[in-house]
Write an enzyme that holds these catalytic residues in place. Structure first.
Site, mmCIF file in Angstrom:
data_model
loop_
_atom_site.group_PDB
_atom_site.id
_atom_site.type_symbol
_atom_site.label_atom_id
_atom_site.label_comp_id
_atom_site.label_asym_id
_atom_site.label_seq_id
_atom_site.Cartn_x
_atom_site.Cartn_y
_atom_site.Cartn_z
ATOM 1 N N ASN A 7 -8.499 6.234 56.137
ATOM 2 C CA ASN A 7 -9.053 6.954 54.993
ATOM 3 C C ASN A 7 -10.460 6.414 54.710
ATOM 4 O OD1 ASN A 7 -9.820 7.462 52.260
ATOM 5 N ND2 ASN A 7 -7.747 8.165 51.841
ATOM 6 N N HIS A 10 -13.896 5.694 50.724
ATOM 7 C CA HIS A 10 -14.719 4.696 50.033
ATOM 8 C C HIS A 10 -16.036 4.386 50.743
ATOM 9 C CE1 HIS A 10 -11.946 4.632 46.901
ATOM 10 N NE2 HIS A 10 -10.963 4.073 47.583
ATOM 11 N N ARG A 18 -25.237 5.448 44.696
ATOM 12 C CA ARG A 18 -26.677 5.647 44.544
ATOM 13 C C ARG A 18 -27.079 7.112 44.701
ATOM 14 N NH1 ARG A 18 -29.696 0.838 45.004
ATOM 15 N NH2 ARG A 18 -31.483 2.179 44.692
ATOM 16 N N HIS A 43 -10.031 12.636 51.052
ATOM 17 C CA HIS A 43 -9.524 13.302 49.861
ATOM 18 C C HIS A 43 -10.692 14.029 49.200
ATOM 19 C CE1 HIS A 43 -7.146 12.728 45.795
ATOM 20 N NE2 HIS A 43 -7.478 13.977 46.019
ATOM 21 N N ARG A 45 -11.729 15.463 46.191
ATOM 22 C CA ARG A 45 -11.285 15.518 44.790
ATOM 23 C C ARG A 45 -12.042 16.603 44.053
ATOM 24 N NH1 ARG A 45 -8.461 10.382 43.277
ATOM 25 N NH2 ARG A 45 -8.495 11.279 41.201
ATOM 26 N N ARG A 49 -15.996 12.861 43.568
ATOM 27 C CA ARG A 49 -16.549 11.522 43.304
ATOM 28 C C ARG A 49 -16.900 10.762 44.583
ATOM 29 N NH1 ARG A 49 -11.312 8.365 40.902
ATOM 30 N NH2 ARG A 49 -11.347 10.141 39.487
ATOM 31 N N HIS A 50 -16.300 11.114 45.698
ATOM 32 C CA HIS A 50 -16.696 10.465 46.956
ATOM 33 C C HIS A 50 -16.951 11.509 48.052
ATOM 34 C CE1 HIS A 50 -12.333 10.575 47.235
ATOM 35 N NE2 HIS A 50 -12.139 9.463 46.554
ATOM 36 N N GLU A 70 -6.448 15.233 52.119
ATOM 37 C CA GLU A 70 -5.654 15.089 50.894
ATOM 38 C C GLU A 70 -6.271 15.997 49.842
ATOM 39 O OE1 GLU A 70 -5.763 11.057 49.669
ATOM 40 O OE2 GLU A 70 -4.869 10.316 51.497
ATOM 41 N N THR A 100 -7.490 5.691 41.401
ATOM 42 C CA THR A 100 -6.989 6.162 42.686
ATOM 43 C C THR A 100 -5.726 6.961 42.415
ATOM 44 O OG1 THR A 100 -6.197 5.468 44.877
ATOM 45 C CG2 THR A 100 -5.719 3.992 43.050
ATOM 46 N N THR A 101 -5.168 7.588 43.440
ATOM 47 C CA THR A 101 -3.947 8.377 43.258
ATOM 48 C C THR A 101 -2.835 7.428 42.829
ATOM 49 O OG1 THR A 101 -4.760 9.639 45.139
ATOM 50 C CG2 THR A 101 -2.548 10.143 44.374
ATOM 51 N N GLU A 151 4.677 12.122 52.766
ATOM 52 C CA GLU A 151 4.015 10.816 52.794
ATOM 53 C C GLU A 151 4.599 10.043 51.621
ATOM 54 O OE1 GLU A 151 -0.264 10.411 53.329
ATOM 55 O OE2 GLU A 151 -0.230 8.516 52.236
ATOM 56 N N HIS A 191 -0.733 3.829 50.723
ATOM 57 C CA HIS A 191 -1.240 3.383 49.425
ATOM 58 C C HIS A 191 -1.092 1.882 49.257
ATOM 59 C CE1 HIS A 191 -2.938 3.695 45.519
ATOM 60 N NE2 HIS A 191 -3.222 4.939 45.805
ATOM 61 N N GLY A 192 -2.238 1.224 49.190
ATOM 62 C CA GLY A 192 -2.251 -0.220 48.933
ATOM 63 C C GLY A 192 -1.846 -1.056 50.133
ATOM 64 N N GLY A 213 -6.845 3.098 53.529
ATOM 65 C CA GLY A 213 -8.262 3.245 53.216
ATOM 66 C C GLY A 213 -8.933 1.985 52.712
HETATM 67 N N1 PXP Z 1 -2.361 8.059 51.019
HETATM 68 C C1 PXP Z 1 -2.694 8.814 49.945
HETATM 69 C C2 PXP Z 1 -1.927 10.073 49.710
HETATM 70 C C3 PXP Z 1 -3.733 8.436 49.083
HETATM 71 O O1 PXP Z 1 -4.034 9.208 48.029
HETATM 72 C C4 PXP Z 1 -4.465 7.259 49.365
HETATM 73 C C5 PXP Z 1 -5.607 6.871 48.487
HETATM 74 O O2 PXP Z 1 -6.639 7.791 48.634
HETATM 75 C C6 PXP Z 1 -4.108 6.522 50.509
HETATM 76 C C7 PXP Z 1 -3.045 6.932 51.298
HETATM 77 C C8 PXP Z 1 -4.829 5.267 50.900
HETATM 78 O O3 PXP Z 1 -4.644 4.296 49.941
HETATM 79 P P1 PXP Z 1 -5.447 2.934 50.038
HETATM 80 O O4 PXP Z 1 -6.896 3.269 49.836
HETATM 81 O O5 PXP Z 1 -4.874 2.111 48.925
HETATM 82 O O6 PXP Z 1 -5.197 2.360 51.402
#
Ligand code: PXP
Length: 238
Positions: A7, A10, A18, A43, A45, A49-50, A70, A100-101, A151, A191-192, A213
């Site tokens: 992902n 970021h 900037r 993603h 959004r 934002r990104h 996403e 974040t989500t 997921e 996630h995380g 990500g």
């Molecule tokens: N999966 C989904 C559905 C997410 O929304 C995110 C965050 O954008 C991630 C995975 C990745 O999460 P992380 O950035 O914490 O690795």
């Protein structure tokens, strides 16, 4: 072999800090693929934002393995997805004020809106995954709605601070995976996840894809994207 979806949101976050042209997430995607990424996840959004519309369109051309978009169920974003046609769309919840989500999509509560978005995506030939908490009821509804994959949200596991909490949350991920597989659903997770906690999740039988990500982009800032992705692939293997 389990897939790694990198992902790159970021990378775009740094650019937007900037409102500049660099770093370009398109370059990041190329380097991530050279480092061994099996797919690229972004993603789009509603607040942009990104990742922005230009990124999605160029990444569709550049990502040759698996582009996973996403998105929320918002009509405008679903419309863009149908036009750009990523290989996979993962429906996620979205709140403007969140960093974040934060949780999975509640498909029990929002069944009609999810069904409508899924119909449009499926008619455009896009495989649909639903981002859900590790909850049997949510997975049952995902099956009824005709999702191809789920997921499973790993935040509770990633946030667990004690070994016993981690073991408990891992067990809940295993249970959710087993149930989803019995329903014939493909299982992704994310996630995380980071270089320390990823191994146990990658080892759950039946999990086919991890989307990671923040930890990869954080390492990439220091050591470069190719190396950060290579090291994540090694961490997944243990
Ligand atoms: N999966 C989904 C559905 C997410 O929304 C995110 C965050 O954008 C991630 C995975 C990745 O999460 P992380 O950035 O914490 O690795």
């Amino acid at each position: 072999m389990i897939r790694l979806g990198v992902n790159i949101d970021h990378v775009a976050t740094i650019r937007q800090a900037r409102r500049a042209l660099e770093p370009d997430p398109v370059h990041a995607a190329t380097l991530a693929m050279l480092g061994g990424a099996d797919g690229i996840t972004i993603h789009l959004r509603e607040d942009r934002r990104h990742i922005n519309d230009r990124d999605v369109r160029i990444l569709r051309q550049v990502v040759t393995n698996l582009l996973n978009l996403e998105l929320s169920v918002a009509d405008e974003i679903v419309g863009i997805a149908c036009e750009v046609r990523p290989d996979q769309a993962t429906l996620v919840p979205e709140r403007r004020e969140e960093l974040t989500t934060e949780g999975g999509l509640d498909v029990v509560m929002h069944q009609a809106a999810v069904a409508k978005a899924m119909d449009r995506l499926k008619n455009a030939g896009i495989a649909v995954a639903l981002f859900l908490d590790p909850d049997i009821r949510q997975i049952e509804i995902a099956k009824i709605l005709g999702a191809k994959a789920v997921e499973i949200q790993t935040a509770r596991y990633s946030d667990a601070r004690t070994p016993s909490d981690r073991t408990k949350e891992l067990a809940s991920l295993c249970e959710a995976t087993e149930f989803a597989r019995q329903q014939g659903l493909h299982v992704h997770m994310g996630h995380g996840l980071n270089y320390e906690n990823v191994r146990a999740v990658a080892a759950i039988p039946g999990v086919e894809e991890l989307n990671i990500g923040h930890s990869i982009v954080s390492r990439a800032v220091l050591v470069g994207m190719e190396r950060a992705v290579r090291e994540m692939k090694e961490a997944m293997r243990g």
